[in-house]
Scaffold this active site. Sequence first.
Site, short mmCIF file in Angstrom:
data_model
loop_
_atom_site.label_atom_id
_atom_site.label_comp_id
_atom_site.label_asym_id
_atom_site.label_seq_id
_atom_site.Cartn_x
_atom_site.Cartn_y
_atom_site.Cartn_z
N TYR A 1 -6.22 2.90 -4.30
CA TYR A 1 -7.38 4.66 -5.11
C TYR A 1 -8.29 4.18 -5.64
CZ TYR A 1 -2.41 5.79 -5.62
OH TYR A 1 -0.95 6.16 -5.20
N LYS B 1 -3.48 17.74 -7.83
CA LYS B 1 -5.20 17.35 -7.66
C LYS B 1 -5.36 18.94 -6.23
CE LYS B 1 -7.68 14.08 -8.79
NZ LYS B 1 -8.62 14.55 -9.36
N HIS C 1 -2.72 -2.48 -4.54
CA HIS C 1 -2.52 -0.85 -4.63
C HIS C 1 -3.45 0.05 -5.90
CE1 HIS C 1 -0.23 2.83 -3.90
NE2 HIS C 1 -0.99 2.80 -4.83
N GLU D 1 -6.62 -0.95 -5.35
CA GLU D 1 -7.38 -0.92 -4.33
C GLU D 1 -7.60 0.19 -3.44
OE1 GLU D 1 -10.58 -2.36 -3.88
OE2 GLU D 1 -10.56 -2.15 -1.87
N TRP E 1 -5.84 -8.02 6.60
CA TRP E 1 -7.10 -8.14 5.56
C TRP E 1 -5.83 -8.37 4.56
CZ3 TRP E 1 -7.23 -5.30 1.18
CH2 TRP E 1 -6.17 -4.18 1.05
N HIS F 1 6.07 -2.24 -3.26
CA HIS F 1 6.42 -0.98 -2.62
C HIS F 1 5.76 -2.01 -1.04
CE1 HIS F 1 2.79 1.65 -3.58
NE2 HIS F 1 2.42 0.76 -2.62
N HIS F 2 4.99 -2.28 -1.42
CA HIS F 2 4.24 -3.00 -0.15
C HIS F 2 5.28 -4.51 0.31
CE1 HIS F 2 0.36 -0.80 -0.26
NE2 HIS F 2 0.62 -0.90 -1.65
CU LIG Z 1 0.80 0.55 -2.42
#
Ligand SMILES: [Cu+2]
Lengths: 285, 527
Positions: free
Chosen positions: B259, B333, B255, B257, B144, B304-305
């Site tokens: 969230y 949270k 990234h 995305e 993807w 980090h990916h």
């Molecule tokens: Cu990420």
Amino acid sequence: MSQTASTAPSYFIPQPSTWPIFGSFALLFMALGTTLWMNDVGEGKYVLIAGLCLLFYMMFGWFGTVVRESEGGLYSKRVDVSFRWSMSWFIFSEVMFFAAFFGALFYMRVISVPWLGDLDHKLLWPEFNAAWPVAGPGITERFETIPAFGLPAFNTLLLLTSGVTITLAHWALIANNRPAVVRWMVATIALGVVFLFVQGYEYTHAWRDLNLQLDMGAYGATFYMLTGFHGFHVTIGTIMLIVITVRCAKGHFTPTQHFGFEGVAWYWHFVDVVWLLLFIVVYAM
Amino acid sequence: MQATHDHAAGHDHGHAHPTGIMRWITTTNHKDIGTMYLWFSFVMFLVGGVLALLLRTELFQPGMQVVEPEVFNQLTTMHGVIMVFGAIMPAFVGFANWMLPLQIGAPDMAFARMNNWSFWLLPPAAALLVISFFVPGGAAAGGWTLYPPLSIQMGPGMDLAIFALHILGASSIMGSINIVTTILNMRAPGMTLMKMPLFAWTWLITAYLLIAVMPVLAGAITMVLTDRHFDTHFFNAAGGGDPVLFQHIFWFFGHPEVYIMILPAFGIVSEIIPAFARKQLFGYTSMVYATASIAILSFIVWAHHMFTVGMPATAQLFFMFATMLIAVPTGVKVFNWVATMWRGSMTFETPMLFACGFIFVFTMGGFTGLILAITPIDIQLHDTYFVVAHFHYVLVAGSLFALFAGTYYWLPKWTGHMYDETLGKLHFWLSVIFFNVTFFVQHFLGLAGMPRRVPDYALQFADFNMISTIGAFGFGLTQLLFLYVVVKCIRGGAKAADCPWEGARGLEWTVPSPAPYHTFETPPVVR
Ligand SMILES: [Cu+2]
């Protein structure tokens, strides 16, 4: 003459509409047509053209409806504020779109091209000199760039001037001086059109005489994609200016309520700012 | 003046309304559009689920049994694309459409006609993805994330996927502009920003993220398209480009995305837990600030990916620490949700079960995320099943469970009937058990070194893969039970009160159940 905001309802919810579904089919046809066409099925272009026609039909009808609603006094102060918010966020999304391409230019120029020219890569491409502007180590053809202080500088002048003329048109609208609005708008449009012609001339010159083509690696790709998308936005902006000028000539807008005009002006200034950035990082630096 | 007002406020009472299919095609009503979004996303969820089950069938045993490797790659890619862009994102937009106007006391979305287009762009995009399976070379098969050089070498299926993503992106941007404008400009008198329900807050921030990053994805895939067909060299080293450039641009989108897919889930859970703990949400203000900090931090963690692509150690350190920083607002949270439950008078109806399940299982996904943020560990675990387990914990047990929780919570308001509580609870328990059967073992597979996106594997991985496949089929079948519960609830059931939940607060519970076609034509006053 427009009705004022005070007589409009506080909320406006449009009637059920068929315009969106036309737009959906338009984009479906455009996507299918372009895919076919790019993959060497010639008939694809007719599908693409059909999609484009449908899209223009939809935009004409949809915006026409909005104009009628606006002139019919249905848009309140609240709707006006909604338009302001949405136009600002739309322009922000456009900024982010250009940011992707500016980011690509930055990455290639500062990271990947110097990297390909470093000592490690001498083994692979001993001849490669990583001095910008450059195509790339695998491209042996040569090209030249367009000097910044020729036509591009002239174009900068055109767009900056058009930013002034559209502001003068806005002031004239606030002063309710219609003939002056139309005059300054025609000047703005003319500057936009001349800009596009100069850009077209520059492209032809670059492509034919300077051998600066889309396949010229890092420089060619970023040059044409950045200036190309910018030119596309100028074209859209010019069409928007023409529509607004016709509306001004027809007597639309009031000195106090004319967001249609302001939205186009915002967009035009945005296009202007992108060009300034382009002029600095693509042409001048 | 009065006449104009009445006409526009009650705009369609006197007009003939399109009926049948035309009602749905032309509608400008946020409830109709929300319903369409939700059904569309559920259909896509089933389609993406079937693709996943095909993958799991192939992985049931070592060796090649069911599909060719190329088809396996297509299924992997399309499962991801369909679940992310076709199921999870539109489902949250469906919730936003239905609930935001009700929660902030607005008569509809700010741009009701554009709202219709945002929805009706989804079916053409889905059609393009489906068609792509049948073109020469098949559907996109690069994962993807569409990494070049694979995405540049593939057939026309990749072009169709790119255009589908462009259309979905246009839909998301229009939807988000609509949501932001609605929240900022359509609130009822007295509904100040800091009085808004948390679902509205999380969607406001999500919409901001969408407007910021969807155009960046559009830019990235446009470069793939020109590299494919117009001889540019953005991602080709011979032309001074770099495939890693794509990864940078993609994950700058990617990234935030993730969230985008979890913040509205936080919002839903933050509505449900106070309702069933019969207490106010603990730390409302800190929840708002935590959401905003997560959004801001999400822009500076993308690499980090990419810890294994060969970045300078300084960059790896920066992205490692920035990523771990996100655990702080997320921890705030989780703490607040638990503190809301503390000494609450709790009952566990299905929405609450899913919300509690969310906290447990999502938090586990959060912890594996922290593990993966640590560069040296990530280098070991990159592209293994550990990563697959991690993001399914946050996406399935996170986003999807929150969507189920929200559905059960607001179903009485949507349909006017109570759903079958026993079946709802059964749906929860089966989902949470089969989910863990499917994905918990994948942590072990990853730690043992099984790479992801492969159709075959070494014998040592056979047992866990078999367990995972059994779990996946159980999970998939359980969702048919969900469909049954929802359909049953639409067709009848105990009459729902205006506010069927004892502890629920908010404007949406002040209107009748089912919510009438038009609500808040005269704005309510919030004190
Ligand atoms: Cu990420």
